[in-house]
Design a protein around this motif. Structure first.
Motif, PDB file in Angstrom:
ATOM      1  N   MET A   1      31.959  36.704  42.748  1.00 13.23           N
ATOM      2  CA  MET A   1      32.758  37.454  41.793  1.00 13.23           C
ATOM      3  C   MET A   1      33.285  38.735  42.435  1.00 13.23           C
ATOM      4  SD  MET A   1      33.969  37.310  38.785  1.00 13.23           S
ATOM      5  CE  MET A   1      33.368  37.047  37.170  1.00 13.23           C
ATOM      6  N   GLU A   2      32.444  39.383  43.209  1.00 11.50           N
ATOM      7  CA  GLU A   2      32.857  40.631  43.850  1.00 11.50           C
ATOM      8  C   GLU A   2      34.001  40.385  44.828  1.00 11.50           C
ATOM      9  OE1 GLU A   2      30.874  43.850  46.800  1.00 11.50           O
ATOM     10  OE2 GLU A   2      29.652  43.210  45.087  1.00 11.50           O
ATOM     11  N   ASN A   3      33.975  39.246  45.511  1.00  6.58           N
ATOM     12  CA  ASN A   3      35.026  38.896  46.454  1.00  6.58           C
ATOM     13  C   ASN A   3      36.376  38.752  45.752  1.00  6.58           C
ATOM     14  OD1 ASN A   3      35.292  38.743  49.160  1.00  6.58           O
ATOM     15  ND2 ASN A   3      34.648  36.613  49.346  1.00  6.58           N
ATOM     16  N   GLU A   4      36.392  38.070  44.580  1.00  7.82           N
ATOM     17  CA  GLU A   4      37.617  37.909  43.802  1.00  7.82           C
ATOM     18  C   GLU A   4      38.148  39.268  43.364  1.00  7.82           C
ATOM     19  OE1 GLU A   4      37.688  35.114  40.596  1.00  7.82           O
ATOM     20  OE2 GLU A   4      36.468  33.696  41.728  1.00  7.82           O
ATOM     21  N   GLU A   5      37.261  40.141  42.939  1.00 12.19           N
ATOM     22  CA  GLU A   5      37.653  41.470  42.490  1.00 12.19           C
ATOM     23  C   GLU A   5      38.296  42.260  43.626  1.00 12.19           C
ATOM     24  OE1 GLU A   5      35.276  45.192  40.800  1.00 12.19           O
ATOM     25  OE2 GLU A   5      34.961  43.339  39.666  1.00 12.19           O
ATOM     26  N   THR A   6      37.739  42.159  44.818  1.00  6.00           N
ATOM     27  CA  THR A   6      38.286  42.838  45.983  1.00  6.00           C
ATOM     28  C   THR A   6      39.674  42.304  46.307  1.00  6.00           C
ATOM     29  OG1 THR A   6      36.046  43.112  46.849  1.00  6.00           O
ATOM     30  CG2 THR A   6      37.861  43.460  48.382  1.00  6.00           C
ATOM     31  N   ILE A   7      39.859  40.974  46.214  1.00  6.36           N
ATOM     32  CA  ILE A   7      41.158  40.367  46.465  1.00  6.36           C
ATOM     33  C   ILE A   7      42.172  40.862  45.439  1.00  6.36           C
ATOM     34  CG2 ILE A   7      42.443  38.187  46.437  1.00  6.36           C
ATOM     35  CD1 ILE A   7      39.886  36.880  47.622  1.00  6.36           C
ATOM     36  N   CYS A   8      41.790  40.910  44.173  1.00  2.81           N
ATOM     37  CA  CYS A   8      42.688  41.390  43.125  1.00  2.81           C
ATOM     38  C   CYS A   8      43.076  42.840  43.372  1.00  2.81           C
ATOM     39  CB  CYS A   8      42.052  41.249  41.746  1.00  2.81           C
ATOM     40  SG  CYS A   8      41.936  39.533  41.196  1.00  2.81           S
ATOM     41  N   ARG A   9      42.136  43.653  43.765  1.00  2.00           N
ATOM     42  CA  ARG A   9      42.448  45.048  44.048  1.00  2.00           C
ATOM     43  C   ARG A   9      43.439  45.152  45.203  1.00  2.00           C
ATOM     44  NH1 ARG A   9      36.481  47.572  43.695  1.00  2.00           N
ATOM     45  NH2 ARG A   9      36.267  47.433  41.447  1.00  2.00           N
ATOM     46  N   GLY A  10      43.231  44.349  46.225  1.00  2.00           N
ATOM     47  CA  GLY A  10      44.142  44.357  47.365  1.00  2.00           C
ATOM     48  C   GLY A  10      45.529  43.880  46.972  1.00  2.00           C
ATOM     49  N   SER A  11      45.591  42.825  46.187  1.00  2.00           N
ATOM     50  CA  SER A  11      46.864  42.274  45.739  1.00  2.00           C
ATOM     51  C   SER A  11      47.591  43.272  44.839  1.00  2.00           C
ATOM     52  CB  SER A  11      46.619  40.968  44.991  1.00  2.00           C
ATOM     53  OG  SER A  11      47.823  40.457  44.497  1.00  2.00           O
ATOM     54  N   CYS A  12      46.853  43.893  43.963  1.00  2.00           N
ATOM     55  CA  CYS A  12      47.437  44.895  43.064  1.00  2.00           C
ATOM     56  C   CYS A  12      47.964  46.071  43.870  1.00  2.00           C
ATOM     57  CB  CYS A  12      46.392  45.359  42.058  1.00  2.00           C
ATOM     58  SG  CYS A  12      47.029  46.566  40.875  1.00  2.00           S
ATOM     59  N   SER A  13      47.189  46.495  44.835  1.00  2.00           N
ATOM     60  CA  SER A  13      47.591  47.610  45.691  1.00  2.00           C
ATOM     61  C   SER A  13      48.860  47.270  46.467  1.00  2.00           C
ATOM     62  CB  SER A  13      46.456  47.957  46.651  1.00  2.00           C
ATOM     63  OG  SER A  13      46.843  48.988  47.518  1.00  2.00           O
ATOM     64  N   GLU A  14      48.946  46.033  46.965  1.00  2.00           N
ATOM     65  CA  GLU A  14      50.154  45.590  47.673  1.00  2.00           C
ATOM     66  C   GLU A  14      51.354  45.586  46.748  1.00  2.00           C
ATOM     67  OE1 GLU A  14      49.733  41.849  49.741  1.00  2.00           O
ATOM     68  OE2 GLU A  14      47.768  42.452  50.519  1.00  2.00           O
ATOM     69  N   SER A  15      51.161  45.099  45.517  1.00  2.00           N
ATOM     70  CA  SER A  15      52.253  45.064  44.547  1.00  2.00           C
ATOM     71  C   SER A  15      52.724  46.469  44.204  1.00  2.00           C
ATOM     72  CB  SER A  15      51.826  44.347  43.267  1.00  2.00           C
ATOM     73  OG  SER A  15      51.616  42.982  43.520  1.00  2.00           O
ATOM     74  N   LEU A  16      51.777  47.355  43.972  1.00  2.00           N
ATOM     75  CA  LEU A  16      52.144  48.740  43.651  1.00  2.00           C
ATOM     76  C   LEU A  16      52.899  49.387  44.804  1.00  2.00           C
ATOM     77  CD1 LEU A  16      48.933  50.039  41.849  1.00  2.00           C
ATOM     78  CD2 LEU A  16      51.171  49.614  40.837  1.00  2.00           C
ATOM     79  N   SER A  17      52.445  49.142  46.006  1.00  2.00           N
ATOM     80  CA  SER A  17      53.093  49.698  47.185  1.00  2.00           C
ATOM     81  C   SER A  17      54.506  49.146  47.347  1.00  2.00           C
ATOM     82  CB  SER A  17      52.256  49.389  48.430  1.00  2.00           C
ATOM     83  OG  SER A  17      52.877  49.900  49.574  1.00  2.00           O
ATOM     84  N   ALA A  18      54.676  47.855  47.127  1.00  2.00           N
ATOM     85  CA  ALA A  18      55.993  47.229  47.251  1.00  2.00           C
ATOM     86  C   ALA A  18      56.962  47.759  46.198  1.00  2.00           C
ATOM     87  CB  ALA A  18      55.867  45.711  47.148  1.00  2.00           C
ATOM     88  N   VAL A  19      56.480  47.910  44.972  1.00  2.00           N
ATOM     89  CA  VAL A  19      57.324  48.461  43.899  1.00  2.00           C
ATOM     90  C   VAL A  19      57.676  49.910  44.198  1.00  2.00           C
ATOM     91  CG1 VAL A  19      57.350  49.130  41.454  1.00  2.00           C
ATOM     92  CG2 VAL A  19      56.538  46.863  42.115  1.00  2.00           C
ATOM     93  N   GLU A  20      56.717  50.656  44.687  1.00  2.00           N
ATOM     94  CA  GLU A  20      56.961  52.051  45.060  1.00  2.00           C
ATOM     95  C   GLU A  20      58.041  52.140  46.138  1.00  2.00           C
ATOM     96  OE1 GLU A  20      54.051  54.556  47.461  1.00  2.00           O
ATOM     97  OE2 GLU A  20      53.705  55.268  45.406  1.00  2.00           O
ATOM     98  N   ASP A  21      57.964  51.260  47.136  1.00  2.00           N
ATOM     99  CA  ASP A  21      58.972  51.226  48.193  1.00  2.00           C
ATOM    100  C   ASP A  21      60.358  50.916  47.626  1.00  2.00           C
ATOM    101  OD1 ASP A  21      57.014  51.760  50.067  1.00  2.00           O
ATOM    102  OD2 ASP A  21      56.865  49.683  50.783  1.00  2.00           O
ATOM    103  N   ALA A  22      60.427  49.928  46.737  1.00  2.00           N
ATOM    104  CA  ALA A  22      61.707  49.535  46.142  1.00  2.00           C
ATOM    105  C   ALA A  22      62.298  50.676  45.318  1.00  2.00           C
ATOM    106  CB  ALA A  22      61.521  48.291  45.271  1.00  2.00           C
ATOM    107  N   ILE A  23      61.475  51.321  44.515  1.00  2.00           N
ATOM    108  CA  ILE A  23      61.958  52.420  43.674  1.00  2.00           C
ATOM    109  C   ILE A  23      62.397  53.592  44.538  1.00  2.00           C
ATOM    110  CG2 ILE A  23      61.238  54.174  41.996  1.00  2.00           C
ATOM    111  CD1 ILE A  23      59.652  51.919  40.604  1.00  2.00           C
ATOM    112  N   TYR A  24      61.708  53.832  45.624  1.00  2.00           N
ATOM    113  CA  TYR A  24      62.089  54.916  46.528  1.00  2.00           C
ATOM    114  C   TYR A  24      63.500  54.683  47.078  1.00  2.00           C
ATOM    115  CZ  TYR A  24      62.186  58.019  50.552  1.00  2.00           C
ATOM    116  OH  TYR A  24      62.555  58.974  51.461  1.00  2.00           O
ATOM    117  N   VAL A  25      63.816  53.433  47.423  1.00  2.00           N
ATOM    118  CA  VAL A  25      65.095  53.115  48.047  1.00  2.00           C
ATOM    119  C   VAL A  25      66.241  53.051  47.043  1.00  2.00           C
ATOM    120  CG1 VAL A  25      66.351  51.347  49.349  1.00  2.00           C
ATOM    121  CG2 VAL A  25      64.022  51.916  49.979  1.00  2.00           C
ATOM    122  N   ILE A  26      66.019  52.474  45.854  1.00  2.00           N
ATOM    123  CA  ILE A  26      67.118  52.283  44.903  1.00  2.00           C
ATOM    124  C   ILE A  26      66.956  53.098  43.630  1.00  2.00           C
ATOM    125  CG2 ILE A  26      67.741  49.998  45.752  1.00  2.00           C
ATOM    126  CD1 ILE A  26      66.259  48.849  43.273  1.00  2.00           C
TER     127      ILE A  26
END
Length: 121
Positions: A1-26
């Motif tokens: 269960m802890e492994n899944e949670e870590t993956i979700c946190r990483g995926s969420c962090s990647e999504s937030l970072s990608a959205v942040e990058d997109a908003i910064y540019v446009i």
């Protein structure tokens, strides 16, 4: 269960970072408006662009165009063979990758406006 949670946190962090990058540019008040006008009208001169986008100052338009050019969304074309020299701006093929994003934002915006008017919240 802890492994899944870590993956979700990483995926969420990647999504937030990608959205942040997109908003910064446009992001901001003007960039998408400039991109939309260039996509709709093709080659556009600076003054025509300023007239089409009401409320934007020449200084702000100039800075936004430089940012958009730096990020590959706009190409500046100088016709030095003409007197006076003519400068036009055109959207790039890369800019056209935003069409589906712009369409989705437009639809969402229309729906949101209707919800606000209907007091749906």
């Amino acid at each position: 269960m802890e492994n899944e949670e870590t993956i979700c946190r990483g995926s969420c962090s990647e999504s937030l970072s990608a959205v942040e990058d997109a908003i910064y540019v446009i992001g901001g008040k003007w960039k998408l408006k400039i991109i939309i006008v260039l996509q709709e009208f093709g080659n556009v001169r600076f003054n025509e662009l300023q007239r089409t986008i009401s409320g934007i100052s020449a200084r702000v338009l100039s800075n936004e165009l430089k940012d958009l050019e730096l990020n590959g969304f706009v190409k500046r074309i100088v016709h030095s063979e003409q007197i006076p020299v003519v400068v036009e701006y055109v959207s790039t093929d890369y800019s056209k990758t935003l069409k589906s994003v712009i369409r989705s934002l437009s639809e969402w915006g229309k729906n949101h406006k209707q919800n606000i008017k209907a007091d749906a919240f």
